[in-house]
Scaffold this active site. Structure first.
Site, PDB file in Angstrom:
ATOM      1  N   GLY A 130      13.651  31.560 -10.947  1.00  0.00           N
ATOM      2  CA  GLY A 130      13.585  30.228 -11.554  1.00  0.00           C
ATOM      3  C   GLY A 130      13.731  30.325 -13.057  1.00  0.00           C
ATOM      4  N   LEU A 131      13.839  29.164 -13.666  1.00  0.00           N
ATOM      5  CA  LEU A 131      14.024  29.100 -15.117  1.00  0.00           C
ATOM      6  C   LEU A 131      12.817  29.662 -15.863  1.00  0.00           C
ATOM      7  CD1 LEU A 131      15.390  25.440 -15.441  1.00  0.00           C
ATOM      8  CD2 LEU A 131      16.722  27.567 -15.649  1.00  0.00           C
ATOM      9  N   SER A 132      13.037  29.989 -17.102  1.00  0.00           N
ATOM     10  CA  SER A 132      11.923  30.364 -17.975  1.00  0.00           C
ATOM     11  C   SER A 132      10.959  29.182 -18.047  1.00  0.00           C
ATOM     12  CB  SER A 132      12.476  30.694 -19.369  1.00  0.00           C
ATOM     13  OG  SER A 132      11.415  30.970 -20.251  1.00  0.00           O
ATOM     14  N   SER A 134       9.145  28.106 -15.571  1.00  0.00           N
ATOM     15  CA  SER A 134       9.007  27.400 -14.287  1.00  0.00           C
ATOM     16  C   SER A 134       7.731  27.803 -13.538  1.00  0.00           C
ATOM     17  CB  SER A 134      10.237  27.659 -13.402  1.00  0.00           C
ATOM     18  OG  SER A 134      10.391  29.044 -13.157  1.00  0.00           O
ATOM     19  N   GLY A 135       7.084  28.853 -13.999  1.00  0.00           N
ATOM     20  CA  GLY A 135       5.825  29.263 -13.376  1.00  0.00           C
ATOM     21  C   GLY A 135       5.926  30.517 -12.531  1.00  0.00           C
ATOM     22  N   LYS A 136       6.953  31.294 -12.719  1.00  0.00           N
ATOM     23  CA  LYS A 136       7.150  32.519 -11.916  1.00  0.00           C
ATOM     24  C   LYS A 136       5.978  33.492 -12.083  1.00  0.00           C
ATOM     25  CE  LYS A 136      11.010  33.683 -13.989  1.00  0.00           C
ATOM     26  NZ  LYS A 136      11.040  32.590 -14.990  1.00  0.00           N
ATOM     27  N   SER A 137       5.659  33.787 -13.335  1.00  0.00           N
ATOM     28  CA  SER A 137       4.606  34.787 -13.581  1.00  0.00           C
ATOM     29  C   SER A 137       3.258  34.285 -13.104  1.00  0.00           C
ATOM     30  CB  SER A 137       4.526  35.110 -15.079  1.00  0.00           C
ATOM     31  OG  SER A 137       5.791  35.456 -15.562  1.00  0.00           O
ATOM     32  N   SER A 204      16.458  35.982 -12.808  1.00  0.00           N
ATOM     33  CA  SER A 204      17.527  36.364 -11.868  1.00  0.00           C
ATOM     34  C   SER A 204      18.470  35.179 -11.595  1.00  0.00           C
ATOM     35  CB  SER A 204      16.957  36.928 -10.566  1.00  0.00           C
ATOM     36  OG  SER A 204      15.854  36.216 -10.076  1.00  0.00           O
TER      37      SER A 204
END
Ligand SMILES: Nc1ncnc2c1ncn2[C@@H]1O[C@H](COP(=O)(O)OS(=O)(=O)O)[C@@H](OP(=O)(O)O)[C@H]1O
Ligand SMILES: Nc1ncnc2c1ncn2[C@@H]1O[C@H](COP(=O)(O)OP(=O)(O)O)[C@@H](O)[C@H]1O
Length: 289
Positions: A130-132, A134-137, A204
């Site tokens: 997902g975008l920077s 977006s809450g991935k981490s 990614s």
């Protein structure tokens, strides 16, 4: 339909509750999850079922012909020996993989299935894209905490973090992003082979490279989670101030601003909305054999 990876010996239909693992907000996170690619799982107190895929068994394959490019091989081209000494059978096959010529796969009698049995879980890769902003981490950490508290061994490969070491030679140009994804995919595969639940969390942006990482793993062992958060929201969050810099032209080629992001077409799980992920119903699975 692809099967969902088993995360361990959980009761079929059990729920991974993230409420303890994430920040304070209490509104349930809106999410949809898809067990098999496209097959919807219930969310927020729902149930996720999956078919258990047996551990991979090494299969002897014919040697690669000279010059043939193979991505990687855990089968064939085998030099095996028992742990105890020199008595093991050796089937020496020299091959060429990419730019590496005259290489031989060395096989050990302790396999993935043995490690999984030891850990009482199934190694797999949860790939969060997902975008920077977006809450991935945040999700990666919540997932790791939730699984850890259930006795499951996890490891996070965060794009930002890997760029501090393994990938510090890579820029944000398209080729380097592709190489970033490829390397993290290969490392994630090793973690999964070690029996660990590997959580890869990186922008990614390219579908082709994500799909190549998927192809490294047995079917069902790669769970792609898409943080489907609109650019506008990511930009409002802007926790590192990078969107502001990108809009001001001080960062060139920033994903979503002046660099592309290709959303997955058929991921296993879709996360959307603005709330903290309080609940994520995840995979679960038939007991480990
Ligand atoms: N040009 C550009 N585009 C996007 N992101 C940028 C860029 N420059 C620096 N950053 C910071 O690097 C983090 C993304 O690294 P990744 O390795 O995940 O990116 S990628 O998968 O190779 O596209 C990303 O972290 P996250 O916000 O966690 O995604 C940013 O903090
Ligand atoms: N579901 C969510 N709802 C609201 N804010 C969130 C959510 N997930 C993360 N955040 C916040 O958004 C910001 C970016 O989150 P982060 O996990 O760092 O994103 P990424 O790793 O994709 O860049 C952080 O300030 C984080 O606290």
């Amino acid at each position: 339909m692809k099967g969902m990876a088993a995360l361990g010996n959980q009761t079929p239909g059990s729920v991974l509750d993230f409420s303890e693992a994430v920040h304070a907000k209490s509104t349930p996170y809106k999410a949809a999850a898809f067990g098999s690619r496209g097959k919807k799982l219930e969310i927020c107190g729902g149930v996720a079922r999956s078919s258990f895929l047996p551990p991979i068994k090494a299969v002897e394959a014919s040697a690669n012909s000279k010059g043939k490019q193979a991505r990687s091989s855990s089968a064939g081209d085998v030099l095996s020996n028992d742990c105890g000494g020199f008595s093991g059978e050796s089937r020496l096959r020299v091959s060429t993989v990419g730019n590496s010529s005259n290489i031989v796969w060395h096989k050990c009698s302790i396999e993935k299935s043995d490690r999984q049995e030891l850990l009482n879980q199934k190694g797999c890769v949860i790939w969060i894209t997902g975008l920077s902003g977006s809450g991935k981490s945040t999700l990666a950490c919540a997932l790791s905490c939730a699984l850890h508290s259930r006795g499951k061994l996890t490891y996070i490969l965060d794009g930002d973090n890997c760029r501090h070491g393994l990938n510090q030679d890579l820029s944000f140009k398209a080729d380097d992003r592709a190489e970033n994804i490829r390397r993290i995919g290969e490392v994630a595969k090793l973690f999964a082979d070690a029996g660990v639940i590997c959580i890869a969390s990186l922008i990614s942006p390219f579908r082709k490279e994500r799909d190549a990482c998927r192809a490294l793993l047995p079917e069902g062992d790669f769970i792609e989670v898409y943080m489907d958060v609109p650019l506008q929201i990511c930009e409002e969050r802007d926790p590192k101030g990078l969107y502001k810099l990108a809009r001001a032209g001080k960062i060139k080629g920033f994903t979503g601003v002046d660099d592309p992001y290709e959303p997955p077409l058929n991921c296993e799980a879709l996360m959307y909305g603005e709330e903290i992920p309080r609940l994520l119903v995840h995979t679960v699975t038939q007991p480990f054999d």
